[in-house]
Design an enzyme around this catalytic site. Structure first.
Site, short mmCIF file in Angstrom:
data_model
loop_
_atom_site.label_atom_id
_atom_site.label_comp_id
_atom_site.label_asym_id
_atom_site.label_seq_id
_atom_site.Cartn_x
_atom_site.Cartn_y
_atom_site.Cartn_z
N LYS A 173 0.84 -1.19 0.00
CA LYS A 173 0.00 0.00 0.00
C LYS A 173 0.88 1.24 0.00
CE LYS A 173 -2.01 2.70 3.09
NZ LYS A 173 -2.15 3.92 2.30
N GLY A 226 6.80 5.08 8.14
CA GLY A 226 5.86 6.18 8.32
C GLY A 226 6.05 6.81 9.68
N THR A 230 1.66 6.09 14.00
CA THR A 230 1.09 5.00 13.19
C THR A 230 1.82 3.70 13.51
OG1 THR A 230 0.86 6.66 11.44
CG2 THR A 230 0.38 4.40 10.83
N GLU A 248 10.07 1.55 10.35
CA GLU A 248 10.97 2.69 10.09
C GLU A 248 10.16 3.95 10.36
OE1 GLU A 248 14.10 2.47 9.44
OE2 GLU A 248 14.16 0.31 9.12
N CYS A 282 13.10 11.81 6.07
CA CYS A 282 13.23 11.37 7.47
C CYS A 282 14.65 11.60 7.98
CB CYS A 282 12.84 9.91 7.59
SG CYS A 282 13.73 8.88 6.41
N GLU A 384 8.87 15.97 16.02
CA GLU A 384 9.15 15.96 14.58
C GLU A 384 8.23 16.96 13.86
OE1 GLU A 384 8.00 12.54 12.13
OE2 GLU A 384 9.99 12.59 11.21
P1 NAD Z 1 1.92 7.95 8.15
O1 NAD Z 1 2.32 7.13 9.32
O2 NAD Z 1 0.78 8.86 8.29
O3 NAD Z 1 1.56 7.00 6.91
C1 NAD Z 1 2.45 6.05 6.38
C2 NAD Z 1 1.66 4.97 5.70
O4 NAD Z 1 0.90 4.27 6.67
C3 NAD Z 1 0.66 5.49 4.68
O5 NAD Z 1 0.61 4.61 3.59
C4 NAD Z 1 -0.64 5.46 5.46
O6 NAD Z 1 -1.78 5.36 4.65
C5 NAD Z 1 -0.46 4.21 6.29
N1 NAD Z 1 -1.27 4.14 7.52
C6 NAD Z 1 -1.81 5.16 8.21
N2 NAD Z 1 -2.52 4.68 9.26
C7 NAD Z 1 -2.39 3.33 9.24
C8 NAD Z 1 -2.87 2.28 10.07
N3 NAD Z 1 -3.60 2.52 11.15
N4 NAD Z 1 -2.54 1.02 9.75
C9 NAD Z 1 -1.76 0.75 8.69
N5 NAD Z 1 -1.28 1.71 7.86
C10 NAD Z 1 -1.59 2.99 8.13
O7 NAD Z 1 3.24 8.69 7.70
P2 NAD Z 1 3.37 9.78 6.53
O8 NAD Z 1 2.78 11.05 7.03
O9 NAD Z 1 2.93 9.20 5.25
O10 NAD Z 1 4.95 9.92 6.42
C11 NAD Z 1 5.71 10.78 7.20
C12 NAD Z 1 6.38 10.06 8.35
O11 NAD Z 1 7.16 8.98 7.85
C13 NAD Z 1 7.34 10.92 9.12
O12 NAD Z 1 7.17 10.69 10.49
C14 NAD Z 1 8.70 10.44 8.67
O13 NAD Z 1 9.75 10.66 9.59
C15 NAD Z 1 8.45 9.00 8.48
N6 NAD Z 1 9.46 8.40 7.59
C16 NAD Z 1 10.38 7.56 8.13
C17 NAD Z 1 11.37 7.00 7.33
C18 NAD Z 1 12.39 6.04 7.89
O14 NAD Z 1 13.08 5.40 7.10
N7 NAD Z 1 12.53 5.92 9.20
C19 NAD Z 1 11.39 7.30 5.97
C20 NAD Z 1 10.44 8.17 5.47
C21 NAD Z 1 9.47 8.71 6.28
#
Ligand code: NAD
Length: 480
Positions: A173, A226, A230, A248, A282, A384
């Site tokens: 997804k 993400g 989450t 991650e 990130c 963050e």
């Molecule tokens: P998010 O957690 O809102 O969403 C990430 C993904 O999870 C999306 O596809 C979303 O639809 C899905 N999701 C949301 N709720 C869910 C649930 N309850 N169950 C399963 N899936 C769910 O994050 P975002 O806003 O898309 O991305 C930004 C975040 O990602 C920031 O915190 C950033 O630091 C982090 N990030 C981390 C890394 C890493 O490698 N550590 C890399 C990139 C981004």
């Protein structure tokens, strides 16, 4: 344009027939729509993946690798189209998508397409007992891969490639905020001859599609990138089901600049590490700690360089800072700038939304923002923000800056600038960060373990780590 799910080798409409508007953040306009899928679509995807699993797991590593490399070649052949799609969908400068995001997506495919051919298991001969133990690494079956919006195709392929290479079938997804290149990837997979059901891409919201993947009893392994909140909810669902998890998560990365650094390099790279992709990587360094003797000189030069960054249409050549990903995210970032002022911070640059002329007049842009005068422990410096916002903080002693750097709940990455390599190593080893760069930033070798400590995640991606994650080791003991 109406995007479709990719299930069992076909592009299909969502079962419930519902769609979500997809925005171009640079214009603030809806330009396509994506399936608002639910657990019914996830069920179809899991069934397709299960049906494809035995044949895919029994396909030789060489053949699986060859298909992944064909996908990589097709990504390269479609570089311009994919880069433009990524830029429009995400708001990032086209040049960045063309030089970083899309090339990295094909590298991910190529890396794991070849890595799997070098992946070996261990054997342990027991002297005196005359027995051999050997380890077989089985693919798990159906792997769930969930990715965020900031580096859409880059991070999507970073999960899918090792999962597929190891012989799993995948239900994936992408973020509902940036679905376009994942959709284009489904077309590429069809062209590359990936067997039906091996990869399934279900579009839609996290709380519907993501949650259905995570709670599905036939998906024993979940790789998620993400936000930390989450991640926490995913872990709460997956842990009692004894699923294998890779998380991650977020970061609040320190960028530590000692007075003896190579000034020009530290300055130039810090502009980049602060504001690349509008600060929405990130790994961006959002807290810049500067040794006091250098503070004023660095601050002056940094502010001057940042004020000169062109904020504007992501598709235009000279643009350095594009749009932030959504209106909601823009409001979140602006609210943190207000918080910084309430906490006593002084805005040295930016601090506001930017109105871009012409076709982007209704887009979501924020001026690159620099703030000083805040303590290392305040909310602005520990939560963050994930946007084009950095803070400057002076320090006097090495122990002091290590304490500042480690004082957040996060521990993803850190950067250290100094010519004194003894100190660089000493400091690096004391930082609670999964990744440390010394005199560079974002220099990535795909063989290295990638991931965060503390609230930045659980587990590591990259290299053979990811192939180990996507396989289940089994020990077989043979008495001779
Ligand atoms: P998010 O957690 O809102 O969403 C990430 C993904 O999870 C999306 O596809 C979303 O639809 C899905 N999701 C949301 N709720 C869910 C649930 N309850 N169950 C399963 N899936 C769910 O994050 P975002 O806003 O898309 O991305 C930004 C975040 O990602 C920031 O915190 C950033 O630091 C982090 N990030 C981390 C890394 C890493 O490698 N550590 C890399 C990139 C981004």
């Amino acid at each position: 344009m109406k995007l479709q799910n990719y299930i069992n080798g076909q592009l299909v409409e969502p079962v419930a027939g519902q769609y979500i508007d997809n925005y171009n953040p640079a214009t603030g306009e809806v330009y396509s729509c994506i399936p608002d899928s639910d657990e019914q679509d996830v069920e179809l995807a899991v069934k397709a993946a299960q049906a494809a699993f035995t044949a895919w797991a029994n396909t030789t590593a060489e053949k699986r690798g060859r298909i992944l490399m064909r996908i990589a070649d097709l990504i390269d052949q479609n570089l311009d189209r994919l880069a433009e799609a990524e830029s429009i969908d995400n708001g990032k400068p086209l040049k960045l998508a063309k030089t970083v995001d899309i090339p990295r997506a094909s590298s991910n495919m190529r890396f794991y397409g070849t890595a799997i051919q070098h992946f070996a298991s261990e054997a342990h001969y027991m002297e005196g007992t005359e027995a051999i133990n050997y380890t077989v690494r089985h693919p798990h079956g159906v792997a769930g891969c969930i990715s965020p919006w900031n580096l859409p195709l880059y991070l999507f392929t970073w999960k899918i490639a090792p999962a597929l290479a190891a012989g799993n079938c995948v239900v994936a997804k992408p973020s509902e905020v940036t679905p376009m290149t994942a959709y284009l990837l489904s077309e590429i997979c069809m062209e590359a001859g990936l067997p039906a059901g091996v990869l399934n891409i279900v579009h839609g919201y996290g709380h519907k599609v993501g949650a259905a993947i995570v709670s599905h009893p036939k998906v024993p392994v979940i790789s998620f990138t993400g936000g930390t909140t989450t991640g926490k909810s995913i872990a709460a669902t997956a842990a009692p089901m004894f699923k294998k998890l890779s998380l991650e998560l977020g970061g609040k990365n320190p960028n530590i600049i000692f007075a003896d650094c190579d000034f020009d390099n530290a300055l130039y790279t810090s502009v980049h590490s602060s504001f690349a992709n509008q600060g929405q990587i990130c790994l961006c360094g959002s807290r810049i700690f500067i040794e006091r003797p250098l503070y004023d000189k660095f601050k002056e030069a940094f502010v001057e360089k940042v004020k000169a960054l062109t904020v504007g249409d992501p598709l235009e050549d000279g643009t350095k800072v594009g749009a932030v990903v959504s209106e909601q995210h823009m409001q979140k970032v602006l609210s943190y700038i207000e918080l910084a002022k309430e906490e006593g911070g002084t805005i040295l640059a930016g601090g506001h939304q930017v109105q871009v002329e012409g076709r982007c007049a209704k887009g979501w842009f924020i001026a690159p923002t620099i703030i000083e005068g805040l303590s290392a422990e305040c909310r602005t410096n520990t939560e963050e923000i994930f946007g084009p916002v950095v803070t400057l903080i002076p320090f006097d002693a090495e122990e002091e800056v290590i304490e500042y750097a480690n004082c957040t709940a996060y521990g993803l990455s850190a950067t250290i600038w100094t010519q004194n390599l003894t100190r660089a190593h000493r400091v690096a080893h004391q930082l609670h960060s999964g990744i440390v760069w010394i005199n560079t930033w974002l220099l990535r070798d795909l063989r290295t373990p990638f991931g965060g400590m503390k609230s930045s995640g659980v587990g590591r991606e990259g290299g053979f780590e990811a192939l180990r994650f996507f396989t289940e080791p089994q020990n077989v003991c043979v008495k001779l």
